[in-house]
Design a protein around this motif. Structure first.
Motif, mmCIF file in Angstrom:
data_model
loop_
_atom_site.group_PDB
_atom_site.id
_atom_site.type_symbol
_atom_site.label_atom_id
_atom_site.label_comp_id
_atom_site.label_asym_id
_atom_site.label_seq_id
_atom_site.Cartn_x
_atom_site.Cartn_y
_atom_site.Cartn_z
ATOM 1 N N VAL A 5 -1.716 -2.154 7.204
ATOM 2 C CA VAL A 5 -2.280 -0.881 7.883
ATOM 3 C C VAL A 5 -3.163 -0.162 7.080
ATOM 4 C CG1 VAL A 5 -0.032 -0.984 9.075
ATOM 5 C CG2 VAL A 5 -0.273 0.599 7.269
ATOM 6 N N GLY A 6 -3.839 0.665 7.876
ATOM 7 C CA GLY A 6 -4.938 1.471 7.206
ATOM 8 C C GLY A 6 -4.279 2.584 6.430
ATOM 9 N N GLY A 7 -4.947 2.938 5.367
ATOM 10 C CA GLY A 7 -4.521 4.063 4.585
ATOM 11 C C GLY A 7 -3.378 3.864 3.683
ATOM 12 N N VAL A 8 -3.007 2.665 3.453
ATOM 13 C CA VAL A 8 -1.885 2.464 2.493
ATOM 14 C C VAL A 8 -2.564 1.148 1.550
ATOM 15 C CG1 VAL A 8 0.519 1.399 2.426
ATOM 16 C CG2 VAL A 8 -0.290 2.573 4.239
ATOM 17 N N PRO A 9 -2.915 1.711 0.307
ATOM 18 C CA PRO A 9 -3.182 0.486 -0.824
ATOM 19 C C PRO A 9 -2.081 -0.244 -1.269
ATOM 20 C CG PRO A 9 -4.088 2.750 -1.350
ATOM 21 C CD PRO A 9 -3.236 3.064 -0.040
ATOM 22 N N MET A 10 -2.238 -1.525 -1.401
ATOM 23 C CA MET A 10 -0.978 -2.207 -1.478
ATOM 24 C C MET A 10 -0.512 -2.009 -3.034
ATOM 25 S SD MET A 10 -0.481 -6.452 -1.019
ATOM 26 C CE MET A 10 -1.398 -6.182 0.601
ATOM 27 N N ASN A 11 -1.367 -1.740 -3.874
ATOM 28 C CA ASN A 11 -0.917 -1.576 -5.388
ATOM 29 C C ASN A 11 -1.390 -0.335 -5.818
ATOM 30 O OD1 ASN A 11 -0.172 -4.394 -6.271
ATOM 31 N ND2 ASN A 11 -1.842 -4.942 -5.332
ATOM 32 N N MET A 12 -0.625 0.417 -6.386
ATOM 33 C CA MET A 12 -0.991 1.637 -7.058
ATOM 34 C C MET A 12 -0.246 1.871 -8.367
ATOM 35 S SD MET A 12 -0.688 4.124 -3.717
ATOM 36 C CE MET A 12 -1.549 5.836 -4.526
ATOM 37 N N ALA A 13 -0.790 2.316 -9.429
ATOM 38 C CA ALA A 13 -0.344 2.707 -10.679
ATOM 39 C C ALA A 13 -0.829 4.035 -11.324
ATOM 40 C CB ALA A 13 -0.494 1.290 -11.568
ATOM 41 N N ASN A 14 0.062 4.271 -12.206
ATOM 42 C CA ASN A 14 -0.331 5.584 -13.172
ATOM 43 C C ASN A 14 0.305 5.348 -14.358
ATOM 44 O OD1 ASN A 14 2.145 6.393 -11.462
ATOM 45 N ND2 ASN A 14 2.121 7.671 -13.437
ATOM 46 N N ALA A 15 -0.546 6.086 -15.503
ATOM 47 C CA ALA A 15 0.102 6.022 -16.914
ATOM 48 C C ALA A 15 -0.408 7.163 -17.455
ATOM 49 C CB ALA A 15 -0.483 4.940 -17.619
ATOM 50 N N TYR A 39 -4.493 4.324 -10.827
ATOM 51 C CA TYR A 39 -5.453 3.221 -10.310
ATOM 52 C C TYR A 39 -5.030 2.923 -8.803
ATOM 53 C CZ TYR A 39 -5.983 -1.687 -8.963
ATOM 54 O OH TYR A 39 -6.634 -2.846 -8.563
ATOM 55 N N VAL A 40 -5.579 2.829 -8.126
ATOM 56 C CA VAL A 40 -5.510 2.471 -6.785
ATOM 57 C C VAL A 40 -6.271 1.199 -6.396
ATOM 58 C CG1 VAL A 40 -5.955 3.399 -4.249
ATOM 59 C CG2 VAL A 40 -5.261 5.108 -5.986
ATOM 60 N N GLY A 41 -5.475 0.493 -5.917
ATOM 61 C CA GLY A 41 -5.647 -1.135 -5.264
ATOM 62 C C GLY A 41 -6.653 -0.793 -4.077
ATOM 63 N N ASN A 42 -7.272 -2.219 -3.846
ATOM 64 C CA ASN A 42 -7.913 -2.462 -2.574
ATOM 65 C C ASN A 42 -7.136 -1.986 -1.278
ATOM 66 O OD1 ASN A 42 -10.208 -3.463 -4.002
ATOM 67 N ND2 ASN A 42 -9.313 -5.452 -3.898
ATOM 68 N N SER A 43 -7.875 -1.280 -0.303
ATOM 69 C CA SER A 43 -7.167 -0.946 1.023
ATOM 70 C C SER A 43 -8.062 -0.917 2.243
ATOM 71 C CB SER A 43 -6.396 0.650 0.764
ATOM 72 O OG SER A 43 -7.562 1.337 0.601
ATOM 73 N N TRP A 44 -7.411 -0.739 3.219
ATOM 74 C CA TRP A 44 -8.197 -0.403 4.639
ATOM 75 C C TRP A 44 -8.138 0.787 4.929
ATOM 76 C CZ3 TRP A 44 -10.864 -5.090 5.256
ATOM 77 C CH2 TRP A 44 -10.278 -6.025 4.789
ATOM 78 N N MET A 45 -9.148 1.336 5.703
ATOM 79 C CA MET A 45 -9.197 2.602 6.261
ATOM 80 C C MET A 45 -8.481 2.438 7.780
ATOM 81 S SD MET A 45 -12.035 5.439 5.455
ATOM 82 C CE MET A 45 -13.366 4.812 6.613
ATOM 83 N N ALA A 46 -8.891 1.321 8.335
ATOM 84 C CA ALA A 46 -8.227 0.953 9.778
ATOM 85 C C ALA A 46 -7.751 -0.288 9.437
ATOM 86 C CB ALA A 46 -9.175 0.953 10.940
ATOM 87 N N THR A 47 -6.662 -0.600 10.231
ATOM 88 C CA THR A 47 -5.868 -1.908 10.001
ATOM 89 C C THR A 47 -6.815 -3.143 10.168
ATOM 90 O OG1 THR A 47 -3.902 -0.663 11.060
ATOM 91 C CG2 THR A 47 -3.689 -3.208 10.800
ATOM 92 N N GLY A 48 -6.992 -3.641 8.792
ATOM 93 C CA GLY A 48 -7.834 -4.935 8.832
ATOM 94 C C GLY A 48 -9.095 -4.774 8.941
ATOM 95 N N SER A 49 -9.636 -3.445 8.741
ATOM 96 C CA SER A 49 -11.149 -3.364 8.864
ATOM 97 C C SER A 49 -11.502 -1.953 8.206
ATOM 98 C CB SER A 49 -11.747 -3.162 10.281
ATOM 99 O OG SER A 49 -11.014 -1.983 10.661
ATOM 100 N N LEU A 50 -12.708 -1.741 7.838
ATOM 101 C CA LEU A 50 -13.397 -0.702 6.899
ATOM 102 C C LEU A 50 -12.575 -0.818 5.373
ATOM 103 C CD1 LEU A 50 -13.302 2.340 9.623
ATOM 104 C CD2 LEU A 50 -15.218 0.889 9.015
ATOM 105 N N PRO A 51 -12.991 -1.650 4.710
ATOM 106 C CA PRO A 51 -12.390 -1.634 3.352
ATOM 107 C C PRO A 51 -12.848 -0.819 2.686
ATOM 108 C CG PRO A 51 -14.293 -3.198 3.504
ATOM 109 C CD PRO A 51 -14.065 -2.655 4.982
ATOM 110 N N VAL A 52 -11.801 -0.289 1.619
ATOM 111 C CA VAL A 52 -11.778 0.731 0.317
ATOM 112 C C VAL A 52 -11.711 -0.106 -0.958
ATOM 113 C CG1 VAL A 52 -11.016 2.756 -0.438
ATOM 114 C CG2 VAL A 52 -11.211 2.435 1.999
ATOM 115 N N PRO A 53 -12.754 0.003 -1.644
ATOM 116 C CA PRO A 53 -12.501 -0.885 -3.066
ATOM 117 C C PRO A 53 -11.632 -0.065 -3.992
ATOM 118 C CG PRO A 53 -15.029 -0.509 -2.469
ATOM 119 C CD PRO A 53 -14.223 0.433 -1.731
#
Length: 723
Positions: free
Chosen positions: A622-632, A650-664
């Motif tokens: 779903v949009g707005g939920v990066p699958m991978n996030m990390a901090n140190a 660190y914030v991994g790849n995500s979408w703004m809308a579900t399945g579209s509008l990618p965020v690097p």
């Protein structure tokens, strides 16, 4: 003005670059003169989590729990509590501080369950906005915070509504002696904060604390930085200037030997801009009062009673997409009143160590007036809605510590009764003419929210824990009462027929604590049925879109719909989807020695729709939920009076809308230096986005123009004096 700002930013950069070597020089000189640092043994086992309503020791928590101590807050480069929390595994807050967001978008998303589904408390009392369900982080200045408790997972068995994603309890400072405290900071983009407090110990039975703070920022451009407007529609574009103020009076009494009581009063204001147009301001004014008492009936019995009231006035304007005129204004006055009572007894017999029973009630009353305007300023159409929601809860909880095996069991259940009434809702034409009233039936739901938690103490240092729970969350009144336009072509239609959503979930984890650190690992599975979300209507549903527009009674042009049944951009709130969120959370801390400490965190979150009657795809992140996030983080203590912390997020790849509008994916580095000059005075310097990386931060949106730039390099210096 631009030249002055550039000079100020250049001065701040030079000052910060000079401060860090000076900081190291000072601490290096002091190293040979100051006694060795204290024992760095972790004391987390001794901490009590007040957010559980029963004062549970941290090492007995069955839900994944994080405590942000005063030291953790002070070592963070971020200067607002929302930006500090964004580095905690399981929290989804992007890299834009709250004061750069519209107040209706300031919230918190835990475990990918969505915004507005997590309870935030200030000293044990609800802080979620009564109308929008959001969190107005300006109510909690960093200068007032002592510690933060963050309990993940469904806690509706304790708190009912908003307890779906967990609870965040912010503990503020209390009177310690008759002293004064003054702090101030200044930073990039004209960002400054001034805070002062006065503690007064009147007698053994009365203590007081008065605090006040003022925050302002000239902000930074976010949307236009990524998608520059064309020369024809730049009028009114500006940075998102914001101004916040708070005043808070805390009174603590001890009327008898067995009773402690409190009375708190506060008033706050927040002013900023809507969608970055200088001609469209937001203004929130909030007054609140809360009181309560805890009475020990016996050595093992106590009664707690609390009551609170909050009144808010929210005035908002929006501009058309070119920023040339105000196209709508909204007036949202609302209030909430609530009370609770709880009885706690420590039995230590018959296999039961403790039980609690409690009852609470809350009423939210609100109205919304929307005036849609023409370029001439004339009222083109009017929406008006008035309603209330009532919450009633009855809860019980039992704790048991088995004697045969080291197993602690917590069994809880709560029954919530929710009802919603919308007695008045109409749409009218120009200047409110010819109102069309809609008949909205009352809505109600009774929800059982049970929970079971188990903690097995495998060794003195290692715990194994698991929990299962059911939770519920009611729609916000913003979803049920306020239809609004976001530009000349977009419109969101409220749905007064929304009903609460239900979540079932479980988690399993382990905590390992040793003399100099701890590690936590948790896996979770949460499933929301009838999830509330905004449904974007597409061309495949043009007839449906036209029907919604026609039924509302608003002129078709005001909603972005054409008379032929088409539309440009219309959305509608529904319960017609189910949401599944699964993941793991890891948190780690290690005091390597007296001079070095390490921190780390990681969250993997897979959140998808499993069923949807909308156009959103299922089984897609779903949009707005990066699958991978990390901090140190690495913290260096040259001496006990000083620290230097470097952080990486660190914030991994995500979408703004579900399945579209990618965020690097992106990574951002921060830096924070603290130095205690004397026992009464300290200074600090911090840098957010140390290398001034330009990046797009994750967000929830349905169109490319809503991409947000992350926080650019921001330098802040400050000092605090107690006398």
């Amino acid at each position: 003005m631009v030249m002055c700002k550039n000079l100020r930013n250049e001065w701040l950069q030079r000052f910060a670059h000079a401060l860090i070597p000076l900081f190291l020089l000072l601490t290096g000189h002091a190293w040979a003169q100051i006694a060795p640092p204290p024992n760095y043994d972790q004391k987390l086992n001794d901490m009590v989590v007040n957010a559980t309503r029963s004062g549970t020791p941290l090492d007995e928590m069955s839900l994944n729990t994080t405590i942000l101590t005063k030291e953790v807050l002070e070592s963070s480069p971020d200067q607002t509590i929302d930006q500090v929390l964004k580095n905690v595994p399981g929290v989804f807050l992007n890299d834009v501080p709250y004061y750069q967001k519209d107040p209706t978008g300031q919230s918190i998303n835990v475990r990918g369950l969505g915004y507005g589904r997590t309870l935030v408390l200030i000293d044990g009392l609800p802080a979620n906005d009564a109308f929008y369900g959001t969190v107005q982080w300006n109510l909690v200045p960093m200068s007032s915070i002592e510690s933060v408790e963050f309990v993940r997972g469904g806690v509706s068995s304790l708190y009912g509504n908003y307890g779906m994603g967990g609870v965040i309890n912010i503990n503020t400072k209390t009177p310690k002696n008759s002293s004064q405290d003054v702090s101030a900071s200044i930073g990039s983009f004209g960002t400054g904060n001034v805070a002062a407090s006065k503690d007064l110990i009147v007698s053994d039975v009365m203590q007081m604390r008065l605090s006040a703070d003022y925050f302002s920022s000239e902000g930074f451009q976010n949307y236009a930085t990524i998608y520059p407007a064309s020369p024809s529609n730049t009028k009114g574009m500006t940075t998102d200037v914001t101004k916040n103020s708070n005043i808070r009076l805390q009174n603590y009494f001890k009327p008898t030997q067995d009773t402690n009581a409190f009375l708190r009063m506060g008033y706050s204001t927040m002013a900023d801009l809507s969608n970055n147009f200088a001609i469209a301001p937001n203004l929130i004014q909030t007054a609140d009062v809360a009181g309560g008492s805890t009475t020990n009936l016996d050595i093992d019995k106590k009664v707690q009673i609390n009551a609170y009231y909050q009144a808010t006035n929210f005035y908002k304007q929006t501009a058309n997409s070119a920023g040339t005129y105000i196209n709508a204004n909204y007036t949202d006055p609302y209030s909430t009143i609530g009370a609770s009572a709880q009885y706690t007894q420590d039995l230590k017999a018959a296999g039961i160590d403790q039980y609690i029973v409690g009852v609470d009630a809350r009423n939210i009353s609100a109205s919304n007036t929307t005036n849609n305007l023409l370029s001439s300023g004339a009222v083109n159409s009017v929406n008006y809605a008035q309603g209330q929601q009532n919450f009633y809860g009855l809860l019980g909880q039992i704790k048991s510590n088995a004697s045969a095996i080291p197993l602690e069991t917590t069994l809880g259940a709560r029954v919530d009764v929710w009802n919603s009434q919308t007695p008045t809702l109409y749409n009218a034409g120009s200047n409110g003419a010819n109102p069309l009233y809609q008949s909205i039936p009352n809505k109600s739901k009774t929800q059982l929210s049970p929970s079971l938690g188990l903690v097995y103490k495998a060794t003195d240092d290692l715990n194994l824990r698991t929990a299962a729970y059911q939770a519920f969350h009611a729609p916000s009144m913003n979803n049920t009462l306020r239809s609004y336009g976001n530009n000349t072509t977009g419109y969101s239609i409220s749905n007064p027929n929304l009903t609460p959503e239900t979540m079932t979930g479980y988690e399993i984890g382990t905590d390992y604590r040793w003399k100099s650190g701890f590690a936590q690992l948790t896996a979770f599975n949460n499933y929301i049925q009838n999830a509330i979300t905004s449904y974007k209507i597409t061309s495949a549903n043009s007839a449906f879109a036209y029907g919604l527009c026609s039924a509302s009674g608003i002129p078709i042009s005001a909603q972005g719909c054409s008379t032929s049944g088409g539309f440009t951009n219309v959305s509608y709130y529904t319960n017609q989807q189910n949401l599944l969120s699964r993941g793991i959370e890891l948190q780690y801390h290690q005091d390597v020695n007296a001079n070095w400490a390490l921190d780390g965190g990681y969250a993997y979150t897979r959140t998808v729709l499993t069923w949807s009657a909308t156009t959103d795809p299922t089984n897609t992140q779903v949009g707005g939920v990066p699958m991978n996030m990390a901090n140190a983080a690495i913290t260096y203590y040259p001496v006990p009076q000083a620290s230097l912390t470097t952080t990486v997020r660190y914030v991994g790849n995500s979408w703004m809308a579900t399945g579209s509008l990618p965020v690097p994916a992106y990574a951002v580095v921060g830096l924070k230096a603290n130095y205690q000059v004397t026992p009464q005075a300290s200074v600090f310097a911090s840098v957010v986005n140390l290398f001034n990386r330009q990046y797009v931060t994750f967000n929830i949106a349905s169109q490319a123009t809503a991409y947000q730039a992350g926080m650019p390099q921001a330098i802040t210096v400050g000092a605090r004096v107690t006398f």
